[in-house]
Design a protein around this motif. Sequence first.
Motif, short mmCIF file in Angstrom:
data_model
loop_
_atom_site.label_atom_id
_atom_site.label_comp_id
_atom_site.label_asym_id
_atom_site.label_seq_id
_atom_site.Cartn_x
_atom_site.Cartn_y
_atom_site.Cartn_z
N PHE A 231 0.87 -1.45 0.45
CA PHE A 231 0.04 0.52 -0.27
C PHE A 231 1.19 1.29 0.12
O PHE A 231 0.53 2.14 -0.60
CB PHE A 231 -0.81 -0.09 1.37
CG PHE A 231 -1.81 1.27 1.10
CD1 PHE A 231 -2.85 1.62 0.81
CD2 PHE A 231 -1.22 2.42 1.96
CE1 PHE A 231 -3.72 2.83 0.54
CE2 PHE A 231 -2.11 3.24 2.38
CZ PHE A 231 -2.80 3.24 1.74
N ILE A 232 1.79 1.24 1.16
CA ILE A 232 2.68 2.22 1.06
C ILE A 232 4.00 2.75 -0.56
O ILE A 232 3.68 3.82 -0.86
CB ILE A 232 4.00 2.33 2.05
CG1 ILE A 232 2.86 2.05 3.47
CG2 ILE A 232 5.01 3.46 1.54
CD1 ILE A 232 4.37 1.67 4.47
N GLN B 228 0.70 3.73 -3.03
CA GLN B 228 0.86 5.12 -2.46
C GLN B 228 1.30 5.95 -2.87
O GLN B 228 1.09 7.16 -3.65
CB GLN B 228 0.50 5.49 -0.54
CG GLN B 228 -0.21 6.29 -0.04
CD GLN B 228 -0.09 6.94 1.24
OE1 GLN B 228 1.05 6.20 1.70
NE2 GLN B 228 -1.35 6.83 1.70
N GLN B 229 2.48 5.76 -2.86
CA GLN B 229 4.16 6.60 -3.69
C GLN B 229 3.48 7.54 -4.58
O GLN B 229 3.78 7.98 -5.56
CB GLN B 229 4.96 6.34 -3.38
CG GLN B 229 6.76 7.10 -3.79
CD GLN B 229 7.30 6.52 -2.87
OE1 GLN B 229 7.68 5.62 -2.78
NE2 GLN B 229 8.94 6.84 -3.81
N ILE C 282 0.36 7.23 -6.58
CA ILE C 282 -0.36 7.73 -6.40
C ILE C 282 0.38 9.16 -6.00
O ILE C 282 -0.75 10.14 -7.08
CB ILE C 282 -1.87 7.60 -6.12
CG1 ILE C 282 -2.25 6.04 -6.00
CG2 ILE C 282 -2.75 7.99 -6.19
CD1 ILE C 282 -3.53 4.91 -5.03
N ILE C 283 0.51 9.43 -5.52
CA ILE C 283 0.97 11.16 -5.25
C ILE C 283 1.63 11.04 -6.01
O ILE C 283 1.59 12.69 -6.74
CB ILE C 283 1.72 10.62 -3.98
CG1 ILE C 283 1.38 10.13 -2.48
CG2 ILE C 283 2.99 12.19 -3.87
CD1 ILE C 283 1.16 10.75 -1.28
N TRP D 128 5.30 14.04 1.88
CA TRP D 128 5.06 12.21 2.14
C TRP D 128 5.80 11.05 2.18
O TRP D 128 5.21 11.05 3.48
CB TRP D 128 4.66 12.01 1.11
CG TRP D 128 4.36 10.30 1.33
CD1 TRP D 128 2.70 9.73 1.40
CD2 TRP D 128 4.76 9.20 0.51
NE1 TRP D 128 2.82 8.47 1.99
CE2 TRP D 128 3.87 7.50 1.10
CE3 TRP D 128 5.73 9.12 0.29
CZ2 TRP D 128 4.43 7.03 0.95
CZ3 TRP D 128 6.67 7.93 0.09
CH2 TRP D 128 5.74 7.05 0.56
N LEU E 92 5.50 9.69 6.53
CA LEU E 92 5.79 8.84 7.29
C LEU E 92 7.03 8.08 7.94
O LEU E 92 6.46 7.36 8.51
CB LEU E 92 5.87 7.89 5.98
CG LEU E 92 6.09 6.58 5.20
CD1 LEU E 92 4.77 6.26 5.64
CD2 LEU E 92 6.62 5.75 4.36
#
Length: 283
Positions: free
Chosen positions: A172-173, A176-177, A179-180, A276, A280
């Motif tokens: 997920f991390i 997420q990266q 996506i960002i 981000w 984190l």
Amino acid sequence: MGALLSCIATGLGFCFCSACSSLLGACCGNDKPSTVPPSVTSGRKRSVFLLVIALALALAFQYGVAPWLVDNQDLTGAISKNWLDGCKQYATEELRESCAGNQGVYRVSFAAVIFYCLAAIAVLCKPTFNREVWPAKYVLFFFICVATIFITNEPLFSDVFLNIGRVGAVGFICLQQLIIIDVAYSWNDNWVQRGDAAESEEMGTGRKWFGAILFSAFAMFLMAIGGLVVLFMEFTGCASNDAFIIVTAAMMVLITLAQLSGEEGNLLSSAAVSLWAVFLCYT
């Protein structure tokens, strides 16, 4: 005057209750007449609402149910034993209560995973199922959460699900990266296009868009640097903490240099990733 205020309060209360009822109905069931099928996005909205419910239940299990079970072991018997399974090794009551609270979060997370796996299988069989019978789905999720209360911590939650969750969290991390980065690039491209379009109509009018890009990037860089300062001030002194903070700071510099060295690089994406990364590191 009192009667006027009473009428106003009654009217506002009626409007508020009506709005809440409409919102709850839209979230829990079909927000259209029975003759009109649910919209394509209705399933997504209700899925998000279920995640909100799961978050609320996780907090309730962690800070409400678990402490009560620990403090009332004579009354709850086997249920308390299930929640304290693997937690009695801790020396203090506070640590045992914290362990039981974490197990409560695992239970709700496990229930959510089971629910969404079942929902995915149902959607494979019937694509429109994601938009249908959401009240029954909420009830199903609630019953799964209740069922997990009677399951012991080990081995399902403490050993199996916890490690699966760790692997999933890493994935997920990474997602997420990506996506960002994608959002930052789209954001930058959109404002650059707006600036170019404004410049083509009138010279100098596009500067506000380019200035907005620089302002947003530097604002995120400042927040990231401020976050690093807080981390250095409050969380240093432990070898692992120092290593994570130093690696985060070094990666911020390397990512920014790598972005600026390429033709498609931009400060906005570097700033977003840096902010981000600091968040984190803090979490």
